[in-house]
Scaffold this active site. Structure first.
Site, PDB file in Angstrom:
ATOM      1  N   HIS A 129       0.851  -1.219   0.271  1.00  0.00           N
ATOM      2  CA  HIS A 129       0.034  -0.202  -0.520  1.00  0.00           C
ATOM      3  C   HIS A 129       0.781   1.588  -0.029  1.00  0.00           C
ATOM      4  CE1 HIS A 129      -3.261   2.749   1.568  1.00  0.00           C
ATOM      5  NE2 HIS A 129      -2.376   3.036   1.758  1.00  0.00           N
ATOM      6  N   GLU A 130       1.666   1.399   0.840  1.00  0.00           N
ATOM      7  CA  GLU A 130       2.996   2.736   0.844  1.00  0.00           C
ATOM      8  C   GLU A 130       3.532   2.782  -0.540  1.00  0.00           C
ATOM      9  OE1 GLU A 130       2.491   4.685   3.555  1.00  0.00           O
ATOM     10  OE2 GLU A 130       1.226   3.405   4.796  1.00  0.00           O
ATOM     11  N   HIS A 182       1.521   4.468  -2.668  1.00  0.00           N
ATOM     12  CA  HIS A 182       1.592   5.726  -2.321  1.00  0.00           C
ATOM     13  C   HIS A 182       3.166   5.952  -3.669  1.00  0.00           C
ATOM     14  CE1 HIS A 182      -2.149   6.320  -0.368  1.00  0.00           C
ATOM     15  NE2 HIS A 182      -1.662   6.050   0.744  1.00  0.00           N
ATOM     16  N   GLU A 184      -6.199   7.232  -1.085  1.00  0.00           N
ATOM     17  CA  GLU A 184      -6.277   5.386  -0.599  1.00  0.00           C
ATOM     18  C   GLU A 184      -6.837   5.229  -0.973  1.00  0.00           C
ATOM     19  OE1 GLU A 184      -5.051   5.504   2.445  1.00  0.00           O
ATOM     20  OE2 GLU A 184      -3.811   7.580   2.705  1.00  0.00           O
TER      21      GLU A 184
END
Length: 201
Positions: A32-33, A36, A109
């Site tokens: 997930h990071e 980003h 997100e």
């Protein structure tokens, strides 16, 4: 995750995350990071925050100008209506800018969840990690500052008023349901876990 582009970025984890998550969940959070970083969300968020800040500064200048300098220039009912309109707009504009900024944050997100699931190869690790982090946040809310809430993988703030237009994060139930491809109404949060809570950014 931080950095303006993939060539100038870093991802870190806390000891707490490594302690409470299993291997698949850690992989899901890291993916997930990394998403980003790949999607340049830090840069996009910085631009959105800068634009919102500029609107707030201009609105503040317009409000004080109308109060101290412009009031003498408004004569009659029409002029007074324009003066009041300027004051109202100087109050509404910053709120609108903040709502737009929060909406951008929520949309990024969702995108990071989808991209992260693709990076990890399966969505279940991230879905389980989100449920676990959400449960810890419910059990032991942080004393976090609203101005830094967007830096966390789940909303660290408690209270229903943060779950509205001004929330930096979509509801965890909705994020999990999108990852698993199930209706959000069928997704029920797990009971709060026991043990120490991890503060994950």
């Amino acid at each position: 995750a931080t950095g303006r582009n993939p060539a100038h970025a870093a991802v870190v984890v806390t000891e707490g995350l490594l302690r409470i998550m299993d291997r698949d969940e850690v992989m899901g959070v890291l993916a997930h990071e990394l998403a980003h970083v790949k999607n340049r969300d830090i840069l996009i968020g910085s631009i959105a925050a800068t634009m919102a800040g500029a609107i707030m500064i201009l609105a503040t200048m317009a409000r004080w100008s109308a109060i101290f300098g412009g009031a003498r220039g408004y004569d009659g009912e029409g002029g007074r209506g324009g003066f009041i309109g300027l004051i109202v707009m100087s109050i509404i504009a910053p709120m609108a800018a903040m709502v737009i900024q929060m909406a951008i944050s929520r949309s990024r997100e969702y995108l990071a969840d989808a991209t992260g699931a693709a990076i990890a190869g399966r969505p279940e690790g991230l879905a389980a990690a989100l449920e676990k982090l959400g449960a810890y946040s419910q059990k032991r809310p942080m004393q976090a500052n609203p101005t830094t809430a967007h830096m966390f993988i789940v909303n660290p703030l408690s209270g229903q008023h943060f779950k509205s237009l001004f929330s930096t994060h979509p509801p965890i139930e909705e994020r999990v349901s999108r990852l698993r491809g199930t209706p959000s109404s069928s997704t029920s949060p797990p009971p709060p876990p026991s043990g120490n809570r991890s503060d994950t950014m």
